[in-house]
Design a protein around this motif. Structure first.
Motif, mmCIF file in Angstrom:
data_model
loop_
_atom_site.group_PDB
_atom_site.id
_atom_site.type_symbol
_atom_site.label_atom_id
_atom_site.label_comp_id
_atom_site.label_asym_id
_atom_site.label_seq_id
_atom_site.Cartn_x
_atom_site.Cartn_y
_atom_site.Cartn_z
ATOM 1 N N THR A 20 6.039 -11.314 4.156
ATOM 2 C CA THR A 20 5.978 -10.097 4.954
ATOM 3 C C THR A 20 5.895 -8.873 4.043
ATOM 4 O O THR A 20 6.141 -8.944 2.835
ATOM 5 N N ARG A 21 5.569 -7.745 4.664
ATOM 6 C CA ARG A 21 5.480 -6.509 3.902
ATOM 7 C C ARG A 21 6.840 -6.083 3.372
ATOM 8 O O ARG A 21 6.935 -5.479 2.301
ATOM 9 N N LEU A 22 7.891 -6.373 4.116
ATOM 10 C CA LEU A 22 9.227 -6.018 3.649
ATOM 11 C C LEU A 22 9.592 -6.785 2.388
ATOM 12 O O LEU A 22 10.217 -6.238 1.472
ATOM 13 N N TYR A 23 9.207 -8.079 2.329
ATOM 14 C CA TYR A 23 9.419 -8.853 1.101
ATOM 15 C C TYR A 23 8.733 -8.186 -0.084
ATOM 16 O O TYR A 23 9.315 -8.031 -1.165
ATOM 17 N N VAL A 24 7.470 -7.810 0.119
ATOM 18 C CA VAL A 24 6.683 -7.229 -0.977
ATOM 19 C C VAL A 24 7.264 -5.886 -1.397
ATOM 20 O O VAL A 24 7.353 -5.576 -2.594
ATOM 21 N N VAL B 75 5.207 2.854 -4.106
ATOM 22 C CA VAL B 75 5.292 1.442 -3.727
ATOM 23 C C VAL B 75 5.303 1.300 -2.207
ATOM 24 O O VAL B 75 4.600 0.456 -1.635
ATOM 25 N N TYR B 76 6.098 2.126 -1.530
ATOM 26 C CA TYR B 76 6.164 2.059 -0.065
ATOM 27 C C TYR B 76 4.796 2.312 0.560
ATOM 28 O O TYR B 76 4.341 1.550 1.432
ATOM 29 N N PHE B 77 4.124 3.360 0.114
ATOM 30 C CA PHE B 77 2.842 3.722 0.725
ATOM 31 C C PHE B 77 1.741 2.741 0.323
ATOM 32 O O PHE B 77 0.803 2.518 1.092
ATOM 33 N N PHE B 78 1.845 2.147 -0.849
ATOM 34 C CA PHE B 78 0.850 1.149 -1.247
ATOM 35 C C PHE B 78 0.983 -0.109 -0.394
ATOM 36 O O PHE B 78 -0.027 -0.647 0.099
ATOM 37 N N GLU C 97 8.366 -2.984 7.849
ATOM 38 C CA GLU C 97 8.384 -3.932 8.947
ATOM 39 C C GLU C 97 8.453 -5.357 8.413
ATOM 40 O O GLU C 97 7.893 -5.670 7.362
ATOM 41 N N ASP C 98 9.099 -6.197 9.175
ATOM 42 C CA ASP C 98 9.227 -7.608 8.811
ATOM 43 C C ASP C 98 8.086 -8.399 9.441
ATOM 44 O O ASP C 98 8.295 -9.393 10.133
ATOM 45 N N SER C 99 6.871 -7.945 9.193
ATOM 46 C CA SER C 99 5.684 -8.572 9.774
ATOM 47 C C SER C 99 4.786 -9.086 8.661
ATOM 48 O O SER C 99 4.710 -8.477 7.584
ATOM 49 N N PRO C 100 4.092 -10.215 8.886
ATOM 50 C CA PRO C 100 3.242 -10.777 7.837
ATOM 51 C C PRO C 100 2.094 -9.850 7.471
ATOM 52 O O PRO C 100 1.647 -9.025 8.266
ATOM 53 N N GLY D 283 2.373 -0.350 2.560
ATOM 54 C CA GLY D 283 2.063 -0.047 3.946
ATOM 55 C C GLY D 283 0.586 0.099 4.231
ATOM 56 O O GLY D 283 0.127 -0.188 5.340
ATOM 57 N N SER D 284 -0.190 0.526 3.249
ATOM 58 C CA SER D 284 -1.630 0.714 3.442
ATOM 59 C C SER D 284 -2.463 -0.454 2.932
ATOM 60 O O SER D 284 -3.695 -0.415 3.015
ATOM 61 N N PHE D 285 -1.813 -1.491 2.424
ATOM 62 C CA PHE D 285 -2.545 -2.633 1.861
ATOM 63 C C PHE D 285 -3.281 -3.374 2.976
ATOM 64 O O PHE D 285 -2.717 -3.698 4.021
#
Length: 318
Positions: free
Chosen positions: A213-217, A269-272, A293-296, A274-276
């Motif tokens: 997920t994005r939260l992991y990254v 890092v947050y914005f990268f 978000e805890d979404s894939p 989130g926009s990936f």
């Protein structure tokens, strides 16, 4: 040949070489200080944007929003105090020592909060039912308040007893306080590294793999940046405090620059993250929300689960 003239010429040559070395070293230190101020100013703007978005534009805040808000606050204050201390190193400027105490406080707080983020994320993976159903709501606020208080206490005590050696203070008590602070930093680093490594193994190596997920990254990249750029400052300032050598000034400027890179990089890092893989241009609020978000991580062609869908799944789990 007059031996006196030869000796005088040799002495003059050595003095000229020494002056050139000193001037070149001063120029290098001056360039590092300028880079520190520039990086710190950019980092202040980035962390201010994160604070503004989380505080006033995030309606449904999770525990990780609260942690990120406190982490951005610690980074913002750290960069402020780093600019003040760097300006204090220039001639004709003299600021109170309290800014160094506050700088240490914000550094300890940032490390402690980052460890708390990593530990809580690992607990949410290891015990998902308890985390989503029985976890106390205000535990993140309580943890952040305690970490701020503990960091301030350690910094004030150490600054009070270790700041002025010429005042005949108790050197043994100063060493004890420095050892306690270093022990807390080591303990926080062990928790941070251990929980992050366990989370990585849990996600990638188990037979029942969980989706990345994005939260992991976001958490993983933030921890990696700290280990590379933020940790050297703690090692130098707290663990090598008693070691004095001819390279100490260069080392201090380098680790100060790396610590600024750490606080500067977190908002990006947050914005990268989130926009990936998002082809459409979206507002910073949505980008930051997606990073937490805890979404894939999916392509734009695939449907991302909304926050309401994730909450409905958690309720069904309970």
């Amino acid at each position: 040949m007059d031996p006196t003239t030869t000796t005088l010429r040799t002495y003059t040559t050595c003095m000229n070489e020494t002056e050139q070395d000193v001037s070149s070293s001063d120029m290098g230190i001056l360039i590092l200080r300028l880079f520190i101020i520039i990086i710190a100013l950019i980092g202040l703007a980035g962390n201010f944007v994160v604070l503004w978005l989380v505080a006033f534009h995030m309606q449904k805040k999770t525990s990780f929003h609260i942690y990120i808000f406190n982490l951005a606050s610690a980074d913002f204050l750290f960069l402020c105090f780093r600019i003040i201390i760097t300006l204090d190193e220039f001639p004709n400027l003299n600021f109170p020592y309290i800014f160094e105490v506050l700088l240490n406080c914000t550094y300890i707080t940032a490390l402690s909060i980052l460890s708390a983020i990593s530990i809580e994320r690992y607990i949410s993976v290891l015990f998902p039912i308890w985390y989503h159903c029985r976890r106390p709501r205000n535990i993140s606020v309580i943890v952040c308040s305690l970490l701020w208080s503990l960091s301030l206490l350690l910094s004030v005590l150490e600054g009070n007893y270790c700041a002025f050696f010429s005042a005949n203070l108790d050197m043994y008590r100063c060493q004890v306080l420095d050892f306690i602070t270093a022990s807390w930093l080591i303990f926080s680093c062990v928790l941070l590294f251990g929980s992050s490594l366990a989370l990585l193994v849990r996600v990638l190596c188990f037979s029942q793999r969980m989706k990345l997920t994005r939260l992991y990254v976001t958490i993983g990249l933030t921890v990696l940046v700290f280990l590379l750029c933020g940790l050297p400052f703690g090692i130098y300032w707290f663990l090598l405090f008693w070691i004095q050598n001819e390279f100490s000034l260069y080392c201090f400027q380098i680790v100060s620059f790396l610590s600024c890179i750490n606080s500067f990089a977190n908002p990006f890092v947050y914005f990268f993250v989130g926009s990936f893989r998002q082809k459409r241009q979206q507002a910073l609020k949505q980008v930051l929300q997606r990073a937490l978000e805890d979404s894939p991580i999916m392509n734009d062609s695939m449907s991302n689960p909304t926050q309401e869908t994730l909450q409905l799944e958690r309720r069904q789990m309970c």
